[in-house]
Write a protein that holds these residues in place. Structure first.
Motif, PDB file in Angstrom:
ATOM      1  N   UNK A  30      68.002  74.359   7.859  1.00 19.93           N
ATOM      2  CA  UNK A  30      69.326  74.629   7.300  1.00 19.93           C
ATOM      3  C   UNK A  30      69.709  76.092   7.447  1.00 19.93           C
ATOM      4  N   UNK A  31      68.702  76.973   7.374  1.00 21.21           N
ATOM      5  CA  UNK A  31      68.945  78.405   7.484  1.00 21.21           C
ATOM      6  C   UNK A  31      69.033  78.880   8.929  1.00 21.21           C
ATOM      7  N   UNK A  32      68.915  77.940   9.892  1.00 27.68           N
ATOM      8  CA  UNK A  32      68.944  78.308  11.311  1.00 27.68           C
ATOM      9  C   UNK A  32      67.895  79.375  11.625  1.00 27.68           C
ATOM     10  N   UNK A  33      66.713  79.230  11.009  1.00 28.77           N
ATOM     11  CA  UNK A  33      65.632  80.178  11.312  1.00 28.77           C
ATOM     12  C   UNK A  33      65.398  80.165  12.814  1.00 28.77           C
ATOM     13  N   UNK A  57      73.649  84.678   6.008  1.00 28.11           N
ATOM     14  CA  UNK A  57      72.406  84.879   6.750  1.00 28.11           C
ATOM     15  C   UNK A  57      72.249  83.823   7.825  1.00 28.11           C
ATOM     16  N   UNK A  58      72.673  82.587   7.529  1.00 30.34           N
ATOM     17  CA  UNK A  58      72.625  81.520   8.519  1.00 30.34           C
ATOM     18  C   UNK A  58      73.530  81.848   9.707  1.00 30.34           C
ATOM     19  N   UNK A  59      74.716  82.387   9.407  1.00 29.84           N
ATOM     20  CA  UNK A  59      75.640  82.804  10.470  1.00 29.84           C
ATOM     21  C   UNK A  59      75.000  83.903  11.316  1.00 29.84           C
ATOM     22  N   UNK A  60      74.377  84.863  10.632  1.00 27.49           N
ATOM     23  CA  UNK A  60      73.729  85.979  11.324  1.00 27.49           C
ATOM     24  C   UNK A  60      72.554  85.490  12.168  1.00 27.49           C
ATOM     25  N   UNK A  61      71.738  84.563  11.621  1.00 28.50           N
ATOM     26  CA  UNK A  61      70.594  84.039  12.366  1.00 28.50           C
ATOM     27  C   UNK A  61      71.011  83.377  13.666  1.00 28.50           C
ATOM     28  N   UNK A  62      72.212  82.761  13.662  1.00 29.96           N
ATOM     29  CA  UNK A  62      72.693  82.085  14.869  1.00 29.96           C
ATOM     30  C   UNK A  62      73.068  83.075  15.960  1.00 29.96           C
ATOM     31  N   UNK A  63      73.148  84.367  15.632  1.00 33.02           N
ATOM     32  CA  UNK A  63      73.505  85.394  16.618  1.00 33.02           C
ATOM     33  C   UNK A  63      72.296  85.921  17.388  1.00 33.02           C
ATOM     34  N   UNK A  65      67.647  92.757  12.256  1.00 34.48           N
ATOM     35  CA  UNK A  65      68.393  93.936  11.807  1.00 34.48           C
ATOM     36  C   UNK A  65      69.029  93.733  10.450  1.00 34.48           C
ATOM     37  N   UNK A  66      69.654  92.583  10.247  1.00 38.39           N
ATOM     38  CA  UNK A  66      70.267  92.286   8.951  1.00 38.39           C
ATOM     39  C   UNK A  66      69.181  92.102   7.896  1.00 38.39           C
ATOM     40  N   UNK A  92      78.493  92.804  13.037  1.00 39.02           N
ATOM     41  CA  UNK A  92      77.902  92.519  11.722  1.00 39.02           C
ATOM     42  C   UNK A  92      78.544  93.369  10.626  1.00 39.02           C
ATOM     43  N   UNK A  93      79.195  94.487  11.009  1.00 37.93           N
ATOM     44  CA  UNK A  93      79.928  95.272  10.018  1.00 37.93           C
ATOM     45  C   UNK A  93      81.097  94.469   9.477  1.00 37.93           C
ATOM     46  N   UNK A  94      81.838  93.813  10.367  1.00 46.80           N
ATOM     47  CA  UNK A  94      82.960  92.995   9.924  1.00 46.80           C
ATOM     48  C   UNK A  94      82.485  91.813   9.089  1.00 46.80           C
ATOM     49  N   UNK A  95      81.372  91.193   9.482  1.00 45.29           N
ATOM     50  CA  UNK A  95      80.808  90.098   8.688  1.00 45.29           C
ATOM     51  C   UNK A  95      80.415  90.619   7.298  1.00 45.29           C
ATOM     52  N   UNK A  96      79.808  91.804   7.271  1.00 50.41           N
ATOM     53  CA  UNK A  96      79.401  92.404   6.004  1.00 50.41           C
ATOM     54  C   UNK A  96      80.555  92.736   5.086  1.00 50.41           C
TER      55      UNK A  96
END
Length: 449
Positions: A122-125, A260-266, A273-274, A414-418
């Protein structure tokens, strides 16, 4: 018997600071658990281990948020009982809490290992870090009894006006965690699993120390075997006070899991980094978090004693003191985030991604100086349903939609996501101001009747 911390008399700011500083110290040391894990893993492990610790920690943080939210009901109810001079009732609250949270700890330690695999999916690890993430999560979950016990004991002490005992115990446990990381991660090369094992053992040490100190010094309120049972009305009241905070914390944490799931998909680099930035964010938010916890106890005692004006004055003292610290922390995070990230890892692309994310949190640091104090104040007043509502609005109507939209803008930043986080904080502050106005008018109206 120790004397309880009496917040209903004397100068407000000095008392608030004396209570908040040990809480801040304990929070710093608690943050060191995850920070040391990541630091040692970053030095002696792989990028996959860093990603695993990041994702696994965030999942466990979500579980811990539920525990601490429910435990806040204990803190508030003990504070209200002491403020009203009902120390026997405070002992009954302690007894009920021990049994209730014991059952909760057992449930979590059974369920989480069973659902560890779907949680990681679910977390896209990232595929490279999937097994490490799963191992970290299972080991930490099996040590949930220590996490629950420590947070409950901390809530009991804070409700009684004692913020020094949790500081002493967590300081020793933090040292044990550092030694454990060096042994299991650097020495035995166990990676993320070794970091989880060190954390669980350190939490266990903190619980043993707390219980030892209680055995020697006793509780500062009436407590004995007669109190150690489920007192139905007090337990229900404790749940009613704590459940909205727990639900709010859970849903807010879920919103960060979505991010975090969105970030993991990147990809692995952005995920790592995140992960580094999130560990730094844990430190960035410590001062407002300390004032939030301090105010909940401070305000509860004064509301219990009928001193509404004194409780409001404490709120504003907390806000402006927290904001002063926030300005310094925000400057360091925004302009020197690369130096902060390099404490954990030397990989330049990971450092760059972490710094980019930190800049958004630097903005939020200034805003939460006000929001967290509002939350502590309203929690102490018993307005925990409102605390839940404003948290849900910020998480699900602002933070998640904004982060999703920002992730669709190319090139992805990731700045915009943050920026989703400070955006939600602004909305939550506005809700708190409106609720404060409503509450003050209601109090004024009742006083004229």
């Amino acid at each position: 018997m120790q004397a309880t911390g009496n917040f209903t008399e004397g100068r407000i700011l000095p008392k608030l600071l004396r209570f908040a500083v040990p809480i801040l110290g304990a929070l710093i040391l608690q943050a060191m658990y995850g920070a040391v894990d990541l630091m040692v893993v970053g030095r002696f492990g792989t990028a996959a281990d860093v990603s695993a610790v990041s994702t696994g920690t965030q999942i466990m943080h979500t579980i811990t948020c539920v525990i601490t939210g429910l435990a806040m009901g204990t803190t508030i109810l003990i504070g209200l009982s002491i403020g009203a001079g009902k120390k026997e009732q405070a002992g009954d609250v302690i007894g009920s809490s021990i049994l209730f949270f014991g059952a909760l700890a057992l449930l979590i330690s059974i369920v989480v290992p069973i659902v560890a695999t779907p949680l990681c999916r679910l977390m896209h690890a990232p595929a490279e870090a999937f097994e490490q993430t799963k191992a970290y999560l299972i080991i930490c979950a099996l040590g949930t009894v220590f996490i629950v016990a420590y947070n409950l004991l901390g809530s009991l002490f804070r409700g009684m006006g004692d913020s020094k005992t949790p500081l002493i115990t967590v300081a020793i446990a933090c040292a044990a965690n550092i030694l454990g990381d060096l042994l299991f991660v650097a020495g035995f090369q166990m990676g993320a699993a070794g970091a989880a094992l060190a954390t669980a053992l350190a939490q266990g040490i903190s619980v043993v120390l707390c219980l030892t100190m209680i055995r020697r010094r006793g509780f500062p309120v009436s407590f004995g075997k007669r109190n150690l049972r489920i007192h139905k009305q007090l337990t229900l009241r404790m749940i009613r006070l704590g459940a909205p905070i727990a639900l709010q914390d859970l849903l807010v944490s879920i919103s960060f899991l979505v991010i975090l799931s969105i970030v993991n998909s990147l990809g692995l680099i952005v995920s790592a980094g995140v992960g580094v930035a999130e560990k730094l964010c844990a430190f960035i938010m410590l001062v407002p978090s300390a004032f939030s916890q301090s105010l909940s106890s401070f305000v509860a005692q004064n509301i219990g004693a009928g001193k509404e004006k004194r409780a409001r004055t404490a709120l504003f003292c907390g806000m402006f003191t927290s904001f002063a610290f926030g300005c310094v922390i925000a400057y360091a995070a925004f302009f020197h985030g690369d130096l902060l990230a390099s404490i954990f890892i030397h990989d330049a692309p990971i450092i760059a991604a972490g710094w980019d994310y930190l800049k958004a949190y630097a903005i939020d640091t200034l805003l939460v100086s006000f929001l967290f104090c509002f939350i502590g104040y309203f929690s102490g007043c018993g307005s925990t349903t409102f605390v839940m509502i404003q948290g849900i609005v910020g998480a699900f109507l602002v933070r998640i939609p904004v982060s999703f939209l920002m992730s669709r803008i190319t090139p992805v930043s990731v700045f915009y996501i943050g920026l989703a986080t400070p955006s939600s904080t602004v909305v939550q502050i506005l809700l708190c101001v409106l609720w404060m106005i409503h509450r003050n008018r209601k109090i004024a109206s009742n006083s004229y009747e």
